[in-house]
Design a protein around this motif. Structure first.
Motif, PDB file in Angstrom:
ATOM      1  N   LEU A 131       0.817  -1.209   0.000  1.00 14.24           N
ATOM      2  CA  LEU A 131       0.000   0.000   0.000  1.00 14.24           C
ATOM      3  C   LEU A 131       0.855   1.266   0.000  1.00 14.24           C
ATOM      4  O   LEU A 131       0.474   2.276  -0.593  1.00 14.24           O
ATOM      5  N   ALA A 132       2.026   1.209   0.642  1.00 13.42           N
ATOM      6  CA  ALA A 132       2.953   2.349   0.610  1.00 13.42           C
ATOM      7  C   ALA A 132       3.429   2.589  -0.821  1.00 13.42           C
ATOM      8  O   ALA A 132       3.493   3.736  -1.271  1.00 13.42           O
ATOM      9  N   GLU A 133       3.770   1.521  -1.516  1.00 16.91           N
ATOM     10  CA  GLU A 133       4.220   1.634  -2.912  1.00 16.91           C
ATOM     11  C   GLU A 133       3.155   2.277  -3.800  1.00 16.91           C
ATOM     12  O   GLU A 133       3.484   2.959  -4.761  1.00 16.91           O
ATOM     13  N   HIS A 134       1.890   2.061  -3.471  1.00 19.67           N
ATOM     14  CA  HIS A 134       0.784   2.625  -4.253  1.00 19.67           C
ATOM     15  C   HIS A 134       0.340   3.998  -3.734  1.00 19.67           C
ATOM     16  O   HIS A 134      -0.644   4.549  -4.227  1.00 19.67           O
ATOM     17  N   GLY A 135       1.039   4.533  -2.744  1.00 22.41           N
ATOM     18  CA  GLY A 135       0.713   5.854  -2.224  1.00 22.41           C
ATOM     19  C   GLY A 135      -0.624   5.930  -1.505  1.00 22.41           C
ATOM     20  O   GLY A 135      -1.260   6.983  -1.475  1.00 22.41           O
ATOM     21  N   LEU A 136      -1.049   4.827  -0.907  1.00 26.30           N
ATOM     22  CA  LEU A 136      -2.370   4.772  -0.285  1.00 26.30           C
ATOM     23  C   LEU A 136      -2.364   5.022   1.230  1.00 26.30           C
ATOM     24  O   LEU A 136      -3.425   5.128   1.834  1.00 26.30           O
ATOM     25  N   ILE A 137      -1.185   5.114   1.835  1.00 26.71           N
ATOM     26  CA  ILE A 137      -1.107   5.324   3.285  1.00 26.71           C
ATOM     27  C   ILE A 137      -1.018   6.822   3.559  1.00 26.71           C
ATOM     28  O   ILE A 137      -0.160   7.512   3.021  1.00 26.71           O
ATOM     29  N   ASP A 138      -1.914   7.299   4.411  1.00 27.18           N
ATOM     30  CA  ASP A 138      -2.007   8.727   4.720  1.00 27.18           C
ATOM     31  C   ASP A 138      -1.162   9.126   5.925  1.00 27.18           C
ATOM     32  O   ASP A 138      -0.755  10.276   6.031  1.00 27.18           O
ATOM     33  N   GLU A 139      -0.939   8.200   6.836  1.00 24.64           N
ATOM     34  CA  GLU A 139      -0.150   8.512   8.032  1.00 24.64           C
ATOM     35  C   GLU A 139       0.519   7.254   8.557  1.00 24.64           C
ATOM     36  O   GLU A 139      -0.062   6.172   8.537  1.00 24.64           O
ATOM     37  N   TYR A 140       1.748   7.434   9.025  1.00 22.58           N
ATOM     38  CA  TYR A 140       2.507   6.362   9.657  1.00 22.58           C
ATOM     39  C   TYR A 140       2.695   6.752  11.119  1.00 22.58           C
ATOM     40  O   TYR A 140       3.265   7.804  11.412  1.00 22.58           O
ATOM     41  N   GLN A 141       2.208   5.941  12.030  1.00 22.79           N
ATOM     42  CA  GLN A 141       2.431   6.127  13.463  1.00 22.79           C
ATOM     43  C   GLN A 141       3.397   5.025  13.884  1.00 22.79           C
ATOM     44  O   GLN A 141       3.002   3.867  14.019  1.00 22.79           O
ATOM     45  N   ILE A 142       4.653   5.405  14.039  1.00 23.33           N
ATOM     46  CA  ILE A 142       5.710   4.437  14.303  1.00 23.33           C
ATOM     47  C   ILE A 142       6.138   4.551  15.764  1.00 23.33           C
ATOM     48  O   ILE A 142       6.571   5.613  16.201  1.00 23.33           O
ATOM     49  N   VAL A 143       6.003   3.462  16.500  1.00 20.91           N
ATOM     50  CA  VAL A 143       6.482   3.422  17.874  1.00 20.91           C
ATOM     51  C   VAL A 143       7.910   2.892  17.831  1.00 20.91           C
ATOM     52  O   VAL A 143       8.135   1.746  17.443  1.00 20.91           O
TER      53      VAL A 143
END
Length: 186
Positions: A131-143
């Motif tokens: 989904l990242a490769e397709h530009g579909l992720i709007d936000e990454y919440q990384i712990v």
């Protein structure tokens, strides 16, 4: 339009699972962290999983142990709407789960255009990468967890082009975790 968010814990050396899929290192049991995760669990989102993460979560959250250890989170996980992407599962029996056997990118594009709550991905590195490769992720919440594993699996395994991200916020915890909030850089 619905938003798609990734919420994952990674080690200082960039792994979201250990070499054998172990994630026990990611679980912190202190009051400040419990309050944060319980607060997140109260939000209205549709959870999105790949098969491996789905089976792990479906094996834990409905259990009596999960209800004892983290009752707020377990209650939310069990009652929330869920989508699992899998070509090999024949059924998804965890409460409120929809099994999708089609291409995740096409399905998510369609779902994001529909009305409804936002979507959140837990774990599911293969789905995150795709989904990242397709530009579909709007936000990454990384712990970011203060541990080094030395080997394991990154959640961006297979990404072929750089993903430029913009830091939009952060929060640190006494247990050493730091939550980093990123959006794709335009």
């Amino acid at each position: 339009m619905r938003k798609l968010v990734v919420f994952n814990t990674v080690t200082v050396d960039g792994y979201f699972t250990g070499a054998n899929g172990d994630m026990s290192w990611a679980h912190k049991n202190d009051p400040e962290w419990q309050e944060f995760t319980s607060g997140n669990a109260r939000g209205e989102s549709v959870m999105v999983f790949g098969r491996v993460t789905y089976q792990m979560m479906a094996g834990w959250w409905p259990s009596p142990q999960a209800m004892k250890v983290m009752p707020d989170v377990a209650g939310r996980m069990n009652s929330a709407s869920k989508i699992v992407f899998s070509r090999t599962l024949n059924e998804a029996s965890w409460n409120n789960t929809t099994l999708v056997k089609t291409d995740p990118a096409s399905a998510i594009q369609k779902i994001k255009k529909e009305s409804g709550p936002d979507l959140i991905i837990f774990g599911s590195g293969t789905i995150v990468s795709l989904l990242a490769e397709h530009g579909l992720i709007d936000e990454y919440q990384i712990v970011l967890s203060p541990i080094v594993l030395g080997r394991g699996r990154t959640m961006f395994e297979g990404v072929k082009q750089p993903l430029n991200l913009k830091l939009t916020g952060s929060r640190s915890f006494k247990n050493g975790n730091v939550v980093l909030y990123y959006q794709p850089a335009k």
